[in-house]
Design an enzyme around this catalytic site. Sequence first.
Site, mmCIF file in Angstrom:
data_model
loop_
_atom_site.group_PDB
_atom_site.id
_atom_site.type_symbol
_atom_site.label_atom_id
_atom_site.label_comp_id
_atom_site.label_asym_id
_atom_site.label_seq_id
_atom_site.Cartn_x
_atom_site.Cartn_y
_atom_site.Cartn_z
ATOM 1 N N TYR A 191 -5.582 6.261 -7.411
ATOM 2 C CA TYR A 191 -5.907 6.028 -6.012
ATOM 3 C C TYR A 191 -7.344 5.539 -5.915
ATOM 4 O O TYR A 191 -8.282 6.322 -5.827
ATOM 5 C CB TYR A 191 -5.725 7.322 -5.202
ATOM 6 C CG TYR A 191 -5.984 7.155 -3.725
ATOM 7 C CD1 TYR A 191 -5.156 6.360 -2.945
ATOM 8 C CD2 TYR A 191 -7.049 7.792 -3.110
ATOM 9 C CE1 TYR A 191 -5.390 6.205 -1.583
ATOM 10 C CE2 TYR A 191 -7.286 7.644 -1.750
ATOM 11 C CZ TYR A 191 -6.459 6.853 -0.992
ATOM 12 O OH TYR A 191 -6.685 6.705 0.352
ATOM 13 N N TYR A 231 0.845 -1.197 0.000
ATOM 14 C CA TYR A 231 0.000 0.000 0.000
ATOM 15 C C TYR A 231 0.876 1.241 0.000
ATOM 16 O O TYR A 231 1.805 1.365 0.804
ATOM 17 C CB TYR A 231 -0.926 -0.007 1.218
ATOM 18 C CG TYR A 231 -2.065 0.967 1.091
ATOM 19 C CD1 TYR A 231 -3.281 0.571 0.554
ATOM 20 C CD2 TYR A 231 -1.930 2.286 1.501
ATOM 21 C CE1 TYR A 231 -4.336 1.459 0.432
ATOM 22 C CE2 TYR A 231 -2.979 3.188 1.381
ATOM 23 C CZ TYR A 231 -4.186 2.767 0.849
ATOM 24 O OH TYR A 231 -5.221 3.661 0.728
#
Lengths: 390, 136
Positions: free
Chosen positions: A343, A293
């Site tokens: 994103y 991440y």
Amino acid sequence: MPISLKDEAAIAGIGLTEFSKNSGRSELQLAAECIKAACDDAGISPSEIDGLVSYTLDSTDEIEVARAVGANDLTMFSRINYGGGAAVGTIHQATMAIATGQASTVVCWRAMNGRSGKRMGQGVSGDITSSDLVHWSWYTPYGMLIPGSWIAMIANKYMHNYGVTREDLGLVAISQRNYALNNPRAYGYGKPLSMDEYMASKMIAEPLCLYDFCQETDGGCAILITSAERARDLKQKPAMIRGVCQASTRGQEQMTSYYRSELTSLPEMELAAKLVYEQAGLGPHDIDAACLYDAFTSEIIMQLESFGFCKEGEGVELVREGGLDIDGRLPNNTHGGLISEAYIHGMNNIAEGVRLVRGESTGQPDKNVEHVLVSSGVGVPTGALILGKD
Amino acid sequence: MTDPRRIKPPMGPDNGWWWDMAAAGKLGIQRCAGCQTLRHPPTPMCGDCHSTQWDTVEASGAGTVCSYTVLTHPQFPGYQYPLIIILVDLAEGTRLTSQLVDCEPENVEFGLPVEMIIQEDPDGFKLPVFKPAGAA
Ligand SMILES: [Zn+2]
């Protein structure tokens, strides 16, 4: 007798909308489109969906999207909290449901107008009191309003402790941009990033500059999960779920776990690593590629340590020797990641994990990719996923 | 029109007292009545002895900078930039997130001794911030 989740379920389909800065349509429509695309990828009809999982932050109700795509009876629907910390958690819910017979075809999705609509990190306030609002209120009156400010506090301490420089963060940003150059879906497609540009970019929350931040994106991403047995009969090569877990640890806060004795490691990510490796019967040496991440570049370096790819404080050495690049020890975020692809709150990193296992990434390493590690949000309750070839 | 004032905290039974103490010029720390442990941020139950009884102590205001960040962009109304946010290890042993004032961004450093002062906004809202120890 506890039920092991290892190899019970597989990802049989991934579906995405285009990624943009202004989708021009509702989040419900983005959700419906990416879910339909995931069904098409798997070769099934949306009418077969009987489970739906998303993030608490997602604006679309399960039943609304179910009507939109023409799903029939739902026997499992669930939401995971904590922003990007939910990413792998949705897969965890789906896998548990399938392993215990609560559902047979579960779609996890995240669809957001993250740029044109409600932008992340525009401040949190309100007149209503809840435990969550009280939590944020230790920060917002002081001006800590954006995720970058919360993460910078940890990044600065970590970098100071271990001699990590801005150039080192730049290496992470550039490595991921290099992957994005070849990915037509990506924000960074065909847009190279040099170290000079990185170093000259606007400082936002010292030590983090603009290029250390993820994108803001409009788009949707859906992941279709079914039993391993059924996945073998569907259109795509299954990405087997070798291990999947959620993890939160003592003293956990959302983004601001500042009150633990030590601030230079990620205890929740270390717990996720322990759980996912144990479940899969694998260790760091078995992992061929990763989608860690990456809301911020500093998070990548810290996670290399959490997941045991190096010792504490040595993550930066792996970065400096090109370990994250396509021919490195651990090709990472081969689509460009949240920093240079899009994103979608980590859901798109799971999709990339699936592509790597299928051998279909635009940043596919030459080596055999047997196992891929994917993680959820950093600095929040999180989780980890190991995907493998059948 | 954008509200030019800083974001105010919601005030509930778990946190309102802390802001009330700040309004009275004090930096508060919650203390468990069962085991005397100091804790921050406050919680309604002690995670060690599970007592829901607690009182408060007034911190001396002395501490050192555990970590910091300097915020420059984006700039929100109600705040002054560059904005130095610090984690302070208080002399009493708890840690607090606050702001460093009366200090240039290039002069903030890990371990810097600081002391609490109360800052009052034009609208009368008061919040505890810190300045380098001994600074005028
Ligand atoms: Zn106690």
